[in-house]
Write a protein that holds these residues in place. Structure first.
Motif, PDB file in Angstrom:
ATOM      1  N   SER A  28       0.830  -1.207   0.000  1.00 48.89           N
ATOM      2  CA  SER A  28       0.000   0.000   0.000  1.00 48.89           C
ATOM      3  C   SER A  28       0.865   1.258   0.000  1.00 48.89           C
ATOM      4  N   VAL A  29       2.167   1.056   0.146  1.00 52.36           N
ATOM      5  CA  VAL A  29       3.113   2.180   0.200  1.00 52.36           C
ATOM      6  C   VAL A  29       3.448   2.656  -1.217  1.00 52.36           C
ATOM      7  N   MET A  30       3.556   3.970  -1.376  1.00 51.08           N
ATOM      8  CA  MET A  30       4.009   4.544  -2.647  1.00 51.08           C
ATOM      9  C   MET A  30       5.335   5.246  -2.418  1.00 51.08           C
ATOM     10  N   LEU A  31       6.238   5.102  -3.383  1.00 53.38           N
ATOM     11  CA  LEU A  31       7.520   5.793  -3.321  1.00 53.38           C
ATOM     12  C   LEU A  31       7.387   7.138  -4.036  1.00 53.38           C
ATOM     13  N   SER A  32       8.381   7.973  -3.850  1.00 52.24           N
ATOM     14  CA  SER A  32       8.261   9.355  -4.279  1.00 52.24           C
ATOM     15  C   SER A  32       9.429   9.770  -5.164  1.00 52.24           C
ATOM     16  N   ASP A  33       9.237  10.830  -5.929  1.00 53.27           N
ATOM     17  CA  ASP A  33      10.323  11.442  -6.697  1.00 53.27           C
ATOM     18  C   ASP A  33       9.898  12.862  -7.054  1.00 53.27           C
ATOM     19  N   TYR A  34      10.743  13.568  -7.791  1.00 59.38           N
ATOM     20  CA  TYR A  34      10.474  14.957  -8.157  1.00 59.38           C
ATOM     21  C   TYR A  34      10.785  15.164  -9.632  1.00 59.38           C
ATOM     22  N   LYS A  35       9.995  16.021 -10.279  1.00 61.95           N
ATOM     23  CA  LYS A  35      10.245  16.302 -11.686  1.00 61.95           C
ATOM     24  C   LYS A  35      10.055  17.791 -11.985  1.00 61.95           C
ATOM     25  N   PHE A  36      10.926  18.308 -12.852  1.00 60.28           N
ATOM     26  CA  PHE A  36      10.758  19.652 -13.371  1.00 60.28           C
ATOM     27  C   PHE A  36       9.740  19.607 -14.510  1.00 60.28           C
ATOM     28  N   GLY A  37       9.178  20.769 -14.820  1.00 63.93           N
ATOM     29  CA  GLY A  37       8.136  20.840 -15.834  1.00 63.93           C
ATOM     30  C   GLY A  37       8.564  20.336 -17.194  1.00 63.93           C
ATOM     31  N   ASP A  38       9.842  20.510 -17.537  1.00 64.12           N
ATOM     32  CA  ASP A  38      10.317  20.102 -18.866  1.00 64.12           C
ATOM     33  C   ASP A  38      10.888  18.689 -18.880  1.00 64.12           C
ATOM     34  N   GLU A  39      10.753  17.972 -17.765  1.00 59.67           N
ATOM     35  CA  GLU A  39      11.294  16.617 -17.685  1.00 59.67           C
ATOM     36  C   GLU A  39      10.321  15.617 -18.294  1.00 59.67           C
ATOM     37  N   ALA A  40      10.826  14.748 -19.133  1.00 62.75           N
ATOM     38  CA  ALA A  40       9.976  13.747 -19.789  1.00 62.75           C
ATOM     39  C   ALA A  40       9.701  12.576 -18.849  1.00 62.75           C
TER      40      ALA A  40
END
Length: 408
Positions: free
Chosen positions: A352-364
């Protein structure tokens, strides 16, 4: 009596596959959650090969050549991808019998190096009663024998203590999740007396002050203030006998204090400033806790740390991006606006756990998928990437000569 690690059953197969395919040794991280009674391991992640190893298809043959810096950098990158409640709680080595004698020394060294690296980045301090043992898992690639020991990372002279390693199916299939959105409006003055404006250093100082506000905040769980030592699920129906992944969500509101309490004496300081840094927006935060009678204080502590970590990590990622694109010695102090990377969540199979990350607007999307494969050894489908919908606010104007506004 040593600690007991309850381990997601799929990790056993993952480690077995690594021992078959990678020789003479492979290192990696253990990801999970500590609690006063027991510890939980929900993921194991091998150390990604360096570029030269990918090209030459060659692995180092001696444990003396373990790249400590590469492994600690991997741990730092992985820790950014963990929501509240999860941490890097150990290191593993799978090695041939010839290298088994050196494995424990290598593990001990890595445990302390990884912890030192992770501690350096934190804006919060561990609680006094917090579990400080970290797991050192040694597996023989020939016999598949598993030996788990722990080291107390608060004690540099700590010796190894035996620990139990127990596999369990659907370990995190029905963990509890806490969600909240925190509105951020942080104003960081840049002193005129400073010889230069170190953007990263000033931002970190400002975040340090803000993190203390978060630590002192009041947390309402589903609209109620609950005593620290009560069970989180008290008065709620618990999901029992459930092997399918499902999450019980708690909605949390964060109330920050507007001023110091009467018991704290404060003084005002007037300083001449030549500019300011403003961080504005709404931050989506999430924490997970085990479902074995967790206490309210465990849940709130996990969420507090996610609030602090996610904003700190996003600023850190932005600065790294600025250095890559604009160079480390940029001297332009004109008004600038930067949008911090958005947070996203990705499910873990059988959990039930979700992992996380970050993206910039122009990142595919492809770049995010590549990062999950490299950092977490996990393939991710594009449709499984959930961008957190935090609302953004406009940066306020400021009449100083140097203005930096970071928008979420």
């Amino acid at each position: 009596m040593g600690r007991t690690y309850f381990v997601e059953e799929a990790i056993g197969q993952y480690l077995s596959d690594l021992s078959t395919n990678l020789k003479p040794y492979v290192t990696g991280l253990l990801i999970g959650q500590c609690s006063p009674q027991r510890d939980y391991v929900i993921r194991a992640v091998r150390t990604p090969p360096k570029e030269e190893q990918k090209e030459d298809h060659v692995s180092p043959s001696k444990l003396a050549s373990v790249d400590e810096e590469w492994i600690t950098t991997h741990a730092s990158q992985v820790s950014r991808m963990l929501p509240g409640g999860l941490l890097v709680l150990g290191v593993f080595i799978i090695a041939t019998p010839e290298l088994s004698k050196d494995s424990q020394n290598a593990l001990r060294k890595l445990i302390f190096s990884v912890e030192k690296s992770l501690t350096k980045r934190r804006l919060w301090k561990p609680a006094e009663e917090e579990v400080s043992d970290r797991a050192a898992l040694q597996i023989c690639s020939a016999t598949k024998k598993v030996v788990c020991r722990t080291y107390d990372v608060q004690d540099p002279k700590s010796s190894a203590k035996p620990a139990d390693w127990k596999y369990q199916s659907a370990l995190s299939a029905s963990w509890l999740a806490l969600d909240c959105t925190v509105n951020v409006n942080i104003h960081i003055p840049l002193l005129a007396t400073s010889p230069n404006h170190d953007l990263e250093k000033n931002t970190k100082n400002g975040l340090n002050r803000w993190s203390k506000q978060i630590e002192d905040s009041v947390f309402l769980i589903n609209g109620q203030i609950k005593d620290d030592d009560t069970e989180l699920l008290e008065g709620q129906k618990k999901l029992r006998g459930n092997t399918q992944s499902s999450t019980q969500f708690s909605d949390v509101k964060v109330l920050t204090q507007l001023s110091q309490s009467a018991s704290h004496r404060s003084t005002a300081t007037v300083q001449v400033c030549s500019g300011s840094i403003n961080l504005k927006g709404a931050v989506k935060c999430r924490a997970y806790v085990h479902n074995n009678k967790p206490k309210v204080k465990e849940a709130i502590q996990a969420l507090k740390r996610d609030i602090i970590n996610t904003l700190s990590d996003r600023c850190e990622i932005l600065f790294e991006d600025l250095i890559i694109n604009e160079g480390p010695h940029k001297k332009n102090f004109e008004r600038e606006y930067h949008v911090l990377p958005q947070r996203l969540f990705v499910p873990v199979a059988g959990s039930s756990v979700m992992l996380s990350d970050y993206k910039f607007g122009d990142e595919a999307t492809g770049e995010i998928q590549e990062r999950f494969v490299e950092m977490l050894d996990q393939s991710v489908q594009a449709e499984d990437i959930h961008i957190s919908q935090s609302c953004s606010s406009n940066a306020s104007n400021n009449n100083s000569s140097a203005g930096y506004s970071f928008i979420m």
